[in-house]
Scaffold this active site. Structure first.
Site, PDB file in Angstrom:
ATOM      1  N   HIS A 175     -12.834  49.979  92.228  1.00  9.31           N
ATOM      2  CA  HIS A 175     -13.755  48.826  93.055  1.00  9.31           C
ATOM      3  C   HIS A 175     -13.310  48.738  94.349  1.00  9.31           C
ATOM      4  O   HIS A 175     -14.217  48.908  95.283  1.00  9.31           O
ATOM      5  CB  HIS A 175     -14.051  47.802  92.163  1.00  9.31           C
ATOM      6  CG  HIS A 175     -14.802  46.816  92.948  1.00  9.31           C
ATOM      7  ND1 HIS A 175     -15.915  46.225  92.380  1.00  9.31           N
ATOM      8  CD2 HIS A 175     -14.485  45.884  93.802  1.00  9.31           C
ATOM      9  CE1 HIS A 175     -16.588  45.220  93.099  1.00  9.31           C
ATOM     10  NE2 HIS A 175     -15.551  45.241  94.206  1.00  9.31           N
ATOM     11  N   GLU A 176     -11.936  48.387  94.562  1.00  6.74           N
ATOM     12  CA  GLU A 176     -11.601  48.294  95.724  1.00  6.74           C
ATOM     13  C   GLU A 176     -11.723  49.733  96.778  1.00  6.74           C
ATOM     14  O   GLU A 176     -11.659  49.566  97.799  1.00  6.74           O
ATOM     15  CB  GLU A 176     -10.160  47.650  95.794  1.00  6.74           C
ATOM     16  CG  GLU A 176     -10.066  46.160  95.127  1.00  6.74           C
ATOM     17  CD  GLU A 176     -10.958  45.320  95.964  1.00  6.74           C
ATOM     18  OE1 GLU A 176     -11.402  45.533  97.071  1.00  6.74           O
ATOM     19  OE2 GLU A 176     -11.602  44.349  95.124  1.00  6.74           O
ATOM     20  N   HIS A 179     -14.761  50.237  98.382  1.00  9.74           N
ATOM     21  CA  HIS A 179     -14.801  49.701  99.595  1.00  9.74           C
ATOM     22  C   HIS A 179     -14.166  50.213 100.737  1.00  9.74           C
ATOM     23  O   HIS A 179     -14.525  50.452 101.921  1.00  9.74           O
ATOM     24  CB  HIS A 179     -14.358  48.060  99.415  1.00  9.74           C
ATOM     25  CG  HIS A 179     -15.080  47.296  98.616  1.00  9.74           C
ATOM     26  ND1 HIS A 179     -16.444  46.941  98.931  1.00  9.74           N
ATOM     27  CD2 HIS A 179     -14.829  46.399  97.644  1.00  9.74           C
ATOM     28  CE1 HIS A 179     -16.955  46.064  98.160  1.00  9.74           C
ATOM     29  NE2 HIS A 179     -15.947  45.643  97.373  1.00  9.74           N
ATOM     30  N   GLU A 261     -21.278  44.812  96.459  1.00  6.95           N
ATOM     31  CA  GLU A 261     -20.398  44.560  95.266  1.00  6.95           C
ATOM     32  C   GLU A 261     -21.062  45.228  94.044  1.00  6.95           C
ATOM     33  O   GLU A 261     -20.331  45.878  93.362  1.00  6.95           O
ATOM     34  CB  GLU A 261     -20.347  43.181  95.108  1.00  6.95           C
ATOM     35  CG  GLU A 261     -19.390  42.068  95.909  1.00  6.95           C
ATOM     36  CD  GLU A 261     -18.032  42.679  95.922  1.00  6.95           C
ATOM     37  OE1 GLU A 261     -17.501  42.871  94.785  1.00  6.95           O
ATOM     38  OE2 GLU A 261     -17.636  43.005  97.120  1.00  6.95           O
TER      39      GLU A 261
END
Length: 642
Positions: A175-176, A179, A261
């Site tokens: 997930h990070e 980003h 997100e």
């Protein structure tokens, strides 16, 4: 959107954020001028009604002075915070008091996290991020920060380390990494700086409230503490006015982060081919919470995987994160939370026995697709978009790394010796190189360098970049002066035999990119089209033409792909380090949407003979890294096929 479109969107969003920031500043200035005008009218015993004519009676000089002071305070707060964060992700991690995890840590939980981050970095084609943990934060949360993919930091709470299993940690890290790869990090740091200015007045009011309220006025002795009462009143007033900035800051962050997100959750499934990872982590966040008690929690509210502070007044349009239940259902499908709860209960009853359940998800099916052949479109499409195949390849490579090499990469001396081992030649050249290492680093370092070279030799060229990547984290924490000394030693090692191999050139280019002195902050866009840097593009295409042995025919294919006529093929003697590095520095400042065309031109040159070697693939990845366009490992090369 692909990687380059995401980068373009992130830069475009910066302009919208700047506009929102200016509107927020205007609202704060108007609010303070209105309150200041009212105070002036009360002090001079003039009527407050009707409001507009009354405020018009206030001297203009008062409004001018107030406006200049407020603008000065906001601008100073923004510039100070942006300067504090100019070093990128590490600066944000240090701001929140996070502890850097040592590469040779003895904690099994920390080793597991480092291993997962290494896997994702190798699969993505970026330098391994620095990894930090927020001690004493018992809830589950994490964030990534930095100005570019190769200068990132990943921060997790202690609760995430202790409460998540490996699959869930991998889901959070993936997930990070979304980003990191989608340009969100740069946007988030810019938001931190801008919002620091507009909330500064409210923060000053809070400070004055604490200073004025902490004296004997609590005991009712008002006459002896009039100064404290006035201080408290001023603090309350500034805090109320500053709430306009807090409100505006939260609104701006919420507008930017909510949809990002959802994208990061979906990317975590795509990267790992395991919806249970991020889905299970989100379920535990819902059960255990994600609140951060540190004083910077509100500033970080748009950066974390889970909301670190409560939703302001529960207004949906003020939330920085979508509802957890909706995120879980998007990843795992309807009813997933109930199934996760039942699984957790059974696991608890079985005292931690693993229970495996499959969830149907269109994202899962999409992620299971076979890796595409290394065509130009496929290679460019993989930039910033690693597949499960890349993650599997990274895991296998890490498992093959000899234990001695992994241990050496954890320390400064060992990392230097590992890079030296990758540069060692044979015969007299090797002896000369070891003498240089012995003179600069000592006998032990030279001996270790030789042992590491022997340990890596059976694994061949395919292990060169993974081993190099493992050495980077220990070198990136060095002060710039010591980095420069090491880069000087590397240059001497390369020059020891009087020639530069393709592998040496790749390592030298990557080392300069990762360890050399770089401008602070986000790089600007200086070139809107490749036509403005034709000479620089020609230099890099010349490099690829000579590296692959294709000569003028291969070079022409690259220039044709760019739509440029009349390019000049530079000779090998003209392709000095300074020429190539200067060209890469300029190409890095190319607009994001124009970089794919140049990279496709590079691929056209490399594939002019319809084959791709490991060395050519490494050179392509090095050039992409210099352009801040992370290319994952190339899964299919002519050597691998043979």
């Amino acid at each position: 959107m692909d990687f380059f479109e995401q980068q373009h969107r992130a830069r475009r969003n910066t302009a919208w954020i700047l506009l929102a920031f200016l509107l927020a500043v205007a609202a704060i200035v108007v609010s303070i001028n209105v309150v200041g005008g009212a105070i002036y009218l009360i002090a001079t015993e003039r009527p407050l009604l009707p409001v507009l004519p009354a405020l018009a009676a206030v001297p203009r000089s008062a409004y001018v002075v107030t406006t200049l002071v407020v603008l000065g305070v906001i601008l100073a707060g923004t510039l100070v915070r942006l300067n504090e964060l100019a070093d990128g992700g590490v600066a944000v991690a240090e701001m929140v008091g996070a502890r850097r995890i040592a590469r040779d840590t003895g904690s099994l939980e920390e080793k597991r996290l480092l291993n997962v981050v290494e896997e994702m970095a190798l699969a993505s084609g970026i330098a391994i991020p620095q990894v930090f943990v927020m001690d004493r934060e018992t809830t589950i949360n994490a964030f990534a920060a930095g100005y570019s993919p190769n200068e990132a930091a990943v921060v997790v709470t202690e609760g995430a380390l202790k409460r998540l299993d490996r699959d869930q940690i991998q889901g959070v890290v993936a997930h990070e990494f979304s980003h990191i790869l989608n340009g969100d990090m740069r946007l988030n740091i810019q938001l931190l700086g801008l919002i620091a200015g507009i909330v500064l007045i409210g923060s000053a009011g809070g400070f004055l409230m604490r200073a004025g309220g902490g004296s004997s006025i609590d005991r009712g002795d008002l006459r002896e503490n009039r100064g404290d009462v006035r201080l408290l009143a001023l603090g309350v007033l500034l805090w109320l006015i500053g709430s306009v900035g807090v409100f505006a800051g939260r609104l701006i962050k919420a507008a930017v982060s909510r949809e990002r997100e959802f994208l990061a959750d979906a990317s975590a499934v795509q990267f790992t081919r395991n919806p249970d990872g991020i889905g299970g982590a989100l379920y535990k966040i819902a059960e255990r919470g994600s609140a951060i008690v540190g004083r910077h929690a509100e500033e970080l509210s748009h950066m974390c995987v889970g909301a670190p502070v409560g939703d302001l007044l529960e207004f949906p349009w003020m939330r920085t994160h979508p509802p957890i239940d909706e995120r879980i259902e998007r990843v795992l499908g309807p009813g997933a939370k109930r199934l996760l709860r039942e699984r957790a209960e059974r696991a608890e009853a079985a005292k931690g026995s693993p229970v495996v359940e499959a969830f149907s998800s269109p994202l899962y099916a999409k992620a299971s697709a076979a890796a595409a052949a290394p065509t130009a479109a496929a290679l460019v499409g993989s930039i910033g978009n690693p597949s499960p195949g890349h993650v599997d390849r990274a895991r296998r490579l890490l498992e093959e790394v000899p234990a001695e090499v992994r241990a050496a990469a954890a320390s400064e001396a060992g990392a230097k010796a590992l890079v030296g081992a990758l540069l060692l030649g044979a015969g007299d050249a090797r002896s000369a190189q070891l003498s240089l290492i012995r003179a600069e680093e000592g006998d032990e370092s030279a001996a270790l360098c030789s042992r590491l070279a022997d340990a890596l030799a059976p694994l061949g060229a395919r292990m060169r970049l993974p081993a190099f990547t493992l050495a980077l984290p220990a070198l990136k924490v060095l002060p710039q002066e010591r980095r420069d000394r090491f880069l000087g030693l590397v240059q001497e090692l390369i020059a020891a035999d009087g020639k530069v191999s393709l592998g040496e050139f790749v390592l030298r280019t990557l080392l300069r990119r990762y360890l050399g002195s770089q401008p602070r902050g986000a790089p600007p866009v200086r070139h809107r089209d490749v036509s403005s840097i034709t000479r620089e593009a020609g230099a890099i295409l010349s490099l690829f033409a000579h590296a692959g042995g294709g000569g003028m025919a291969a070079f022409d294919k690259g220039m044709t792909e760019l739509g440029i006529r009349g390019g000049v093929l530079l000779s090998p003697s003209e392709l000095r380090f300074d020429v190539v590095e200067g060209a890469l520095d300029e190409l890095k400042l190319l607009a994001p949407l124009k970089k794919p065309a140049f990279i496709k031109a590079c691929v056209a040159v490399v594939m002019a003979d319809d084959r791709l070697t490991i060395s050519e693939g490494e050179l392509l990845r090095a050039v992409c890294a210099a352009l801040d366009s992370p290319l994952p490992p190339i899964l299919e090369t002519s050597e691998a096929a043979a």
